[in-house]
Write a protein that holds these residues in place. Structure first.
Motif, PDB file in Angstrom:
ATOM      1  N   SER A  88       0.678  -1.292   0.106  1.00  0.00           N
ATOM      2  CA  SER A  88       0.011   0.191   0.390  1.00  0.00           C
ATOM      3  C   SER A  88       0.653   1.210  -0.230  1.00  0.00           C
ATOM      4  N   GLY A  89       0.273   2.178  -0.056  1.00  0.00           N
ATOM      5  CA  GLY A  89       1.028   3.624  -0.461  1.00  0.00           C
ATOM      6  C   GLY A  89       1.080   4.101   1.234  1.00  0.00           C
ATOM      7  N   CYS A  90       0.760   3.670   2.742  1.00  0.00           N
ATOM      8  CA  CYS A  90       1.293   3.799   3.401  1.00  0.00           C
ATOM      9  C   CYS A  90       2.397   4.007   3.907  1.00  0.00           C
ATOM     10  N   GLU A  91       2.552   5.173   4.454  1.00  0.00           N
ATOM     11  CA  GLU A  91       4.353   5.204   5.419  1.00  0.00           C
ATOM     12  C   GLU A  91       4.165   4.690   7.109  1.00  0.00           C
ATOM     13  N   VAL A  92       4.638   3.553   7.406  1.00  0.00           N
ATOM     14  CA  VAL A  92       5.034   3.437   8.586  1.00  0.00           C
ATOM     15  C   VAL A  92       5.932   4.215   9.862  1.00  0.00           C
ATOM     16  N   SER A  93       5.950   5.015  10.555  1.00  0.00           N
ATOM     17  CA  SER A  93       6.596   5.040  10.873  1.00  0.00           C
ATOM     18  C   SER A  93       6.601   5.716  12.784  1.00  0.00           C
ATOM     19  N   VAL A  94       7.359   5.044  14.001  1.00  0.00           N
ATOM     20  CA  VAL A  94       7.386   4.847  15.153  1.00  0.00           C
ATOM     21  C   VAL A  94       8.082   4.827  16.197  1.00  0.00           C
ATOM     22  N   SER A  95       8.373   5.766  16.540  1.00  0.00           N
ATOM     23  CA  SER A  95       9.362   6.231  17.360  1.00  0.00           C
ATOM     24  C   SER A  95       8.679   6.843  19.364  1.00  0.00           C
ATOM     25  N   LEU A  96       9.669   6.118  19.994  1.00  0.00           N
ATOM     26  CA  LEU A  96       9.908   6.225  21.235  1.00  0.00           C
ATOM     27  C   LEU A  96      11.081   6.568  21.752  1.00  0.00           C
ATOM     28  N   PRO A  97      10.449   7.912  22.212  1.00  0.00           N
ATOM     29  CA  PRO A  97       9.869   9.066  22.695  1.00  0.00           C
ATOM     30  C   PRO A  97       9.596   9.752  21.296  1.00  0.00           C
ATOM     31  N   GLU A  98       8.309  10.231  21.106  1.00  0.00           N
ATOM     32  CA  GLU A  98       7.768  10.583  20.033  1.00  0.00           C
ATOM     33  C   GLU A  98       8.959  12.049  18.667  1.00  0.00           C
ATOM     34  N   ARG A  99       8.982  11.604  18.139  1.00  0.00           N
ATOM     35  CA  ARG A  99       9.877  12.432  16.957  1.00  0.00           C
ATOM     36  C   ARG A  99       8.541  12.457  15.394  1.00  0.00           C
ATOM     37  N   HIS A 100       9.191  13.760  15.510  1.00  0.00           N
ATOM     38  CA  HIS A 100       8.689  14.444  14.032  1.00  0.00           C
ATOM     39  C   HIS A 100       9.962  15.245  13.175  1.00  0.00           C
ATOM     40  N   TYR A 101      10.101  13.688  12.549  1.00  0.00           N
ATOM     41  CA  TYR A 101      11.536  15.261  12.465  1.00  0.00           C
ATOM     42  C   TYR A 101      10.975  15.034  10.505  1.00  0.00           C
ATOM     43  N   ALA A 102      10.015  14.561  10.234  1.00  0.00           N
ATOM     44  CA  ALA A 102       9.238  14.581   8.720  1.00  0.00           C
ATOM     45  C   ALA A 102       8.921  16.203   8.429  1.00  0.00           C
ATOM     46  N   LEU A 103       8.712  16.536   9.843  1.00  0.00           N
ATOM     47  CA  LEU A 103       7.884  17.506   9.741  1.00  0.00           C
ATOM     48  C   LEU A 103       8.727  19.044  10.031  1.00  0.00           C
ATOM     49  N   ALA A 104      10.171  18.533  10.303  1.00  0.00           N
ATOM     50  CA  ALA A 104      11.229  19.761  10.835  1.00  0.00           C
ATOM     51  C   ALA A 104      11.837  19.750   9.077  1.00  0.00           C
ATOM     52  N   GLY A 105      11.836  18.707   8.431  1.00  0.00           N
ATOM     53  CA  GLY A 105      12.030  18.168   6.996  1.00  0.00           C
ATOM     54  C   GLY A 105      11.413  19.477   5.679  1.00  0.00           C
ATOM     55  N   GLN A 106       9.817  19.491   5.839  1.00  0.00           N
ATOM     56  CA  GLN A 106       9.489  20.059   4.996  1.00  0.00           C
ATOM     57  C   GLN A 106       9.625  21.550   5.637  1.00  0.00           C
ATOM     58  N   LEU A 107       9.351  21.978   6.604  1.00  0.00           N
ATOM     59  CA  LEU A 107       9.461  23.136   7.317  1.00  0.00           C
ATOM     60  C   LEU A 107      10.995  23.766   6.247  1.00  0.00           C
ATOM     61  N   LEU A 108      12.020  22.682   6.521  1.00  0.00           N
ATOM     62  CA  LEU A 108      13.510  23.185   6.210  1.00  0.00           C
ATOM     63  C   LEU A 108      13.710  23.729   4.393  1.00  0.00           C
ATOM     64  N   ALA A 109      12.508  22.457   3.898  1.00  0.00           N
ATOM     65  CA  ALA A 109      12.902  21.797   2.129  1.00  0.00           C
ATOM     66  C   ALA A 109      12.017  23.966   2.173  1.00  0.00           C
ATOM     67  N   ALA A 110      10.454  24.245   2.474  1.00  0.00           N
ATOM     68  CA  ALA A 110       9.739  25.182   2.262  1.00  0.00           C
ATOM     69  C   ALA A 110      10.890  26.537   2.289  1.00  0.00           C
ATOM     70  N   ALA A 111      11.486  26.688   3.506  1.00  0.00           N
ATOM     71  CA  ALA A 111      12.228  27.891   3.687  1.00  0.00           C
ATOM     72  C   ALA A 111      13.415  27.960   2.845  1.00  0.00           C
ATOM     73  N   LEU A 112      14.017  27.349   2.363  1.00  0.00           N
ATOM     74  CA  LEU A 112      15.057  27.263   1.383  1.00  0.00           C
ATOM     75  C   LEU A 112      14.498  27.639   0.260  1.00  0.00           C
ATOM     76  N   GLU A 113      12.881  27.445  -1.055  1.00  0.00           N
ATOM     77  CA  GLU A 113      12.511  27.147  -1.587  1.00  0.00           C
ATOM     78  C   GLU A 113      12.147  28.573  -1.459  1.00  0.00           C
ATOM     79  N   GLU A 114      11.365  29.035  -0.228  1.00  0.00           N
ATOM     80  CA  GLU A 114      10.961  30.275  -0.501  1.00  0.00           C
ATOM     81  C   GLU A 114      11.996  31.259  -0.146  1.00  0.00           C
ATOM     82  N   ALA A 115      13.116  31.023  -0.173  1.00  0.00           N
ATOM     83  CA  ALA A 115      13.840  31.748   0.010  1.00  0.00           C
ATOM     84  C   ALA A 115      15.254  32.020  -1.439  1.00  0.00           C
ATOM     85  N   ASP A 116      15.130  30.824  -1.778  1.00  0.00           N
ATOM     86  CA  ASP A 116      15.423  30.870  -3.262  1.00  0.00           C
ATOM     87  C   ASP A 116      14.614  31.984  -4.035  1.00  0.00           C
ATOM     88  N   ARG A 117      13.609  31.478  -3.739  1.00  0.00           N
ATOM     89  CA  ARG A 117      12.739  32.507  -5.182  1.00  0.00           C
ATOM     90  C   ARG A 117      12.917  34.364  -4.550  1.00  0.00           C
TER      91      ARG A 117
END
Length: 242
Positions: A88-117
């Motif tokens: 399936s297209g489902c992505e499974v990721s579980v971390s203990l303690p809970e981490r949200h590195y995907a969110l950090a990656g999305q924020l950083l990538a969006a910031a670089l794209e905006e800065a380039d523009r």
């Protein structure tokens, strides 16, 4: 978020059963969808046993079902389509303690794209994106909080891995969702986190709280404090600087 995390944990737990894990591994290694008969032959197990485990994997969202005629024939007499399984297209990721590195990656990538523009500073763009996303997270506050701003704040923080703990008038954030990144790139990531929490508080509104950098061992670098305390601290700091 809580329901999503429970589903992720359940999916991972489903793979703890050895036969089920073998069935999953077999399906995802194939170039095309797999039938129950093919899987049973490959695994050397009864068809009913394999079917049970494959369907359990479907229930957990790890596999999808498709129906195809494997003979290539169509029309009357072609027979019923076979039930086949694929990843399936489902992505499974579980971390203990809970981490949200995907969110950090999305924020950083969006910031670089905006800065380039725009030619703006990547750090400034990151702060803006983090704040906007924080306001969006505030909108996920559960209706059961009944308009209670403090309860809504705790609910959003809990849902996103901060493990909030009320300590008198303050809210300590026992867990950092960006822990490893914050250790390696402290100023950048803690600044991003601060703006994210600013957005959450402003999005909920009327919390009476302000996000304040307060590095503490084994905790998030930000603490939520009464707005009056933060204002007083800023005034004292300004007075000393002068």
């Amino acid at each position: 978020m809580k329901e999503h995390r429970e589903a992720q944990v359940s999916a991972v737990a489903a793979l703890d059963e050895p036969t089920r894990r073998r069935a999953y591994d077999h399906v995802v290694r194939q170039a095309g969808p797999v039938s129950r008969d093919d899987a049973a032959a490959e695994l050397g197990l009864p068809r009913t046993t394999v079917a049970f485990h494959l369907d359990r994997l479907v229930d957990e969202g790890l596999l999808d079902v498709v129906f195809e005629r494997r003979t290539g024939r169509t029309g009357p007499g072609a027979g019923r389509p076979a039930k086949l399984y694929r990843r399936s297209g489902c992505e499974v990721s579980v971390s203990l303690p809970e981490r949200h590195y995907a969110l950090a990656g999305q924020l950083l990538a969006a910031a670089l794209e905006e800065a380039d523009r725009s030619g703006d500073s990547p750090r400034a763009a990151l702060g803006r994106h983090a704040y906007t996303v924080g306001r969006g997270l505030a909108a996920t506050a559960h209706p059961a909080t009944g308009g209670d701003a403090r309860a809504a704040t705790l609910a959003v923080l809990e849902a996103h891995g901060y493990e909030p703990r009320v300590e008198g008038p303050h809210i300590a954030l026992v867990n950092c969702p960006f822990h490893t990144l914050a250790q390696q790139h402290t100023e950048l990531v803690c600044g991003m986190n601060l703006r994210l929490l600013d957005g959450i508080l402003d999005g909920i509104s009327c919390t009476g709280l302000a996000a304040h950098l307060h590095p503490t061992p084994a905790r998030c670098c930000v603490r939520l404090e009464p707005e009056s305390d933060v204002a007083d601290a800023a005034a004292r700091s300004g007075g000393l600087d002068g």
